[in-house]
Structure formats: C-alpha cells, structure tokens
Design an enzyme around this catalytic site. Structure first.
Site, short mmCIF file in Angstrom:
data_model
loop_
_atom_site.label_atom_id
_atom_site.label_comp_id
_atom_site.label_asym_id
_atom_site.label_seq_id
_atom_site.Cartn_x
_atom_site.Cartn_y
_atom_site.Cartn_z
N ASP A 1 49.70 8.81 10.97
CA ASP A 1 51.04 9.54 11.24
C ASP A 1 51.82 8.25 12.12
O ASP A 1 53.07 8.39 12.26
CB ASP A 1 50.70 10.57 12.54
N ASP B 1 58.12 10.06 11.57
CA ASP B 1 56.63 9.73 11.76
C ASP B 1 56.42 8.97 10.44
O ASP B 1 56.82 9.23 9.21
CB ASP B 1 55.88 11.06 11.58
N HIS C 1 55.18 15.96 7.77
CA HIS C 1 54.27 15.06 6.85
C HIS C 1 54.03 15.62 5.41
O HIS C 1 53.88 16.72 5.28
CB HIS C 1 52.82 15.07 7.63
N ASP D 1 51.92 14.69 3.31
CA ASP D 1 50.60 14.48 2.55
C ASP D 1 49.87 15.64 2.50
O ASP D 1 48.49 15.84 2.23
CB ASP D 1 49.69 13.26 3.07
N ARG E 1 55.47 25.06 -2.05
CA ARG E 1 56.51 24.10 -1.51
C ARG E 1 56.97 23.19 -2.83
O ARG E 1 56.65 21.96 -2.59
CB ARG E 1 55.86 23.34 -0.42
N SER F 1 47.72 22.84 11.80
CA SER F 1 48.21 22.52 10.51
C SER F 1 47.81 23.64 9.67
O SER F 1 47.02 24.45 10.23
CB SER F 1 47.40 21.07 9.77
N SER F 2 48.40 23.50 8.44
CA SER F 2 48.34 24.70 7.71
C SER F 2 46.91 24.68 6.68
O SER F 2 46.21 23.68 6.77
CB SER F 2 49.50 24.98 6.70
N CYS G 1 45.13 11.72 6.69
CA CYS G 1 45.67 11.43 7.75
C CYS G 1 45.17 10.56 8.78
O CYS G 1 45.54 9.89 9.56
CB CYS G 1 46.02 12.85 8.57
#
Length: 388
Positions: free
Chosen positions: A112, A198, A249, A251, A268, A304-305, A357
């Site tokens: 990040d 970021d 982000h 990734d 997405r 996070s998802s 990450c």
C-alpha cells in the site's frame, strides 16, 4: 537476457522474484474511524456496533504473524531473499498541524505504501490519517538499498495535509443511488484538491503503468504520477471499475499474472473502452470464480471484500501463491498452466489485505518491456527518458 546487477529492479508483477519485503503484524492497532475510513464489524449489527479501538490483542497478532512467517518460509524455499520491516510504536496518539488520530494502524501491507518501478522506489502519499507515517517502518530498508545500489532512484511523493477539507465527509452517508451517480465522476471520500495515491492502486506492466482512480487515489494523484513517470519513459493509464462502489486498491480487481494474461473480477468490469488497450494487444482477461466466502463470512474485523480471494502473489510467470481455502481459484490457475502454492492467510485479512498486499517486491529478474505495442498513449510532457 542478462541478469541485472542492481539491487532495485522490478518492472512488472510476474517476472521471477529475487527479493521481497513481507510485512509484520507487530504492534498493530485497530484502524480508527476518520474522514477517509469508516470501519465496521462484520456482524448482524455491524452498522451500529462500535468498532474496537487501540492495540489488537496479542493472540490476534500472533496468529497473523504465524501466517506471515509461513509465507516467508515458502518464498525462501523458492530461493527468494526476504526482508521484514520493524514496526514502530503504533498505539500512541498521532498529531500533525492539520489532524489528529488516537492511534496508527499496522505495517502488514507494504504494497500500500511502497512501490518499485524499474530502478526507482516511490513512497506513496497515502490517503488515511492513521497511515500517514507508515513509510517510517520501511526507511531503514530503503536506506540500505540507497547506500548499496548507486543506480537506485528514491522518490518521496508529496505528503497531503489530510485536513478535513481534503475529504468529502458526506460520502459515507450517500444512499446507493447517489453513490452510483457520483462515482461516474469519480467522486469519492477524497477530493481532488491535493495529490493523493496509495501505491496499491498501481499495477505494473513493464513500460506501462495502470492506475485505478478510487477512494484512495484521486485524479490529482494520477496526474502527479504521469508528470513524474512519463518523462522517464513510462506510460500511465488511468482505469476505472464503475460497479465497485468502494474502490480501493487494484489488486482485488485486476491482477496480471504473466504477459498476455490478467485475472479479472466478474463483479467489477473495466469501464467500457478501457479494456481495448489489452484486447488490441492480444491480452486475455479471465474472470476468476466466486470466492469461497461471502462478504458476510469474512473475518469479523476485516474491512476488505470477499475478493481478497484473487489477491495472489506471483513468484514467476509459472508460479503463483494463493490462499489455501480458495480451491476454485487454485483449480483455475492450474488449468491456466500455473504451479500453485496454497498457504493459510485468512488471519491476515483483518490487517488490510492478503498475499499481494502483504508484500513489496524490490527485485525481479527482467528488464523494461513493451507489452502494448498497439497503444494510443500520448505523453503528458517530454523529458529525459531512462528506459532502453
């Protein structure tokens, strides 16, 4: 191809990995509520129950460190040199002339904060107050590269104020339909008044850099990257994922694995037209399978998802590290011809990411390559170019 002799050398996400930094969970705290972030518990009353504050429990840190150490052992078994940051005190209140927060966050996710672009290391501006000084955990490592690699370029992006005026604090209260309307203009929690990005919103494709406009990277940040990188011979391409209502982000959305192949998120898709850079140059965009967990089933404190499932780390164009529970993704990678290395990593999820990450690659074999010869790129400014 001759092997580069410089210590800092990484042009993409897939060349054979030689040296990397893996984060640590030491001294980690719960990330505080602030204008750029509203953490919530993943419980039935998560929208109203208070999110914890202060240091994370020791047993929670130990579990995360055990899995981070497991990743280190795997990478070292593949001949990769691994370095670790030293976590500073993160529990003390932080105050600058423009803001204050009750504590900092963690140093689990160097991706990040830090990015290697060829022979250059860039420290990102960051977008959240609790992460403002996170770069300090990596300074000792950066100085080591600086002192031992005369060809290394070290750049510190301008630090934003992170004052109240830098944020749209009403963003968090917008109903879904308002959020959808505004996001087509890329209006998120960060305004366009200051340079903000970021490093994890950037994906590297040799001479080409893809940057997601998001909650953590604004147009001013992308413009700074273009003005800084294009005179050095890079081509910077902004991308957008209009069905992601909280983009942050790249990734977990768009993950290149080797020349000609990108893993894509079926929920997405790229903004219409932006996929043409890849399709015109013969790249294959492959949707990943649904993760093994729903968003509601993610760890209690994870922000996070479920798409952390696709946050994989490439050791080489034929070897990929994947979270051990993501069997459907492992099967897809196997069909695509990769050797897959499953590792447990779920206890790291609540620290802001997964395998990609939690790492920052400093050296990969290979040199600058042009993977997009059919390209309508127009340089922002002319200047001295370093690429061969």
């Amino acid at each position: 191809m001759s092997r580069p002799t410089n210590l800092v050398n990484s042009w993409n996400e897939w060349d054979p990995l030689r040296e990397i930094v893996v984060g640590v969970a030491d001294n980690a705290c719960f990330e505080p509520t602030e204008p750029g972030h509203r953490p919530q518990l993943r419980t039935p009353d998560g929208g109203s129950a208070p999110f914890p504050t202060g240091p994370k429990p020791a047993e929670m840190i130990e579990r995360a460190n055990e899995q981070l150490d497991g990743l280190v052992r795997l990478l070292e078994s593949q001949g990769v040199t691994v370095h670790r940051p030293v976590a500073p005190d993160l529990a003390s209140p932080l105050r600058t002339p423009d803001f204050q927060v009750e504590n900092q966050y963690c140093v689990v996710c160097p991706r990040d904060v830090m990015i290697t672009l060829g022979n250059e290391i860039i420290e990102a501006t960051m977008s959240r107050r609790a992460r403002y000084f996170e770069y300090q955990a990596y300074r000792k490592l950066v100085y080591s590269y600086w002192n031992n690699d005369p060809g290394m370029v070290w750049t510190v992006a301008p630090k934003p104020s992170m004052a109240d005026s830098m944020y749209r604090q009403e963003f968090w209260e917008w109903p879904l339909e308002e959020r959808h309307r505004r996001m087509h203009s890329s209006e998120f929690c960060v305004t366009q008044d200051e340079v903000v990005f970021d490093a994890a919103d950037i994906s590297r494709f040799g001479r080409d850099i893809v940057v997601q406009e998001s909650m953590t990277t604004n147009r001013s940040g992308i413009h700074w990257l273009k003005r800084h990188l294009e005179p050095r011979g890079f081509r910077v391409h902004p991308v957008h994922f209009p069905l992601d209502f909280f983009p942050s982000h790249i990734d977990c959305t768009f993950v290149p694995l080797r020349p000609g192949l990108v893993l894509t998120n079926p929920e997405r898709p790229l903004r219409e037209g932006e996929e043409q850079l890849f399709l015109r140059n013969g790249w294959e965009l492959v949707d990943v399978p649904q993760p093994t967990s729903t968003n509601d089933e993610m760890p209690k404190y994870c922000q996070s998802s479920k798409w952390l499932s696709m946050n994989v780390l490439s050791i080489s164009p034929t070897k990929v590290v994947c979270e051990e529970r993501e069997k459907p993704l492992q099967d897809l990678l196997d069909k695509l011809g990769f050797e897959v290395f499953p590792v447990p990593f779920r206890d790291v999820f609540e620290y802001g990411g997964s395998l990609h990450c939690a790492t920052w690659d400093v050296n990969r074999e290979g040199t600058a390559e042009d993977y997009f010869p059919v390209n309508d790129y127009r340089p922002l400014a002319e200047g001295p170019r370093i690429l061969g």
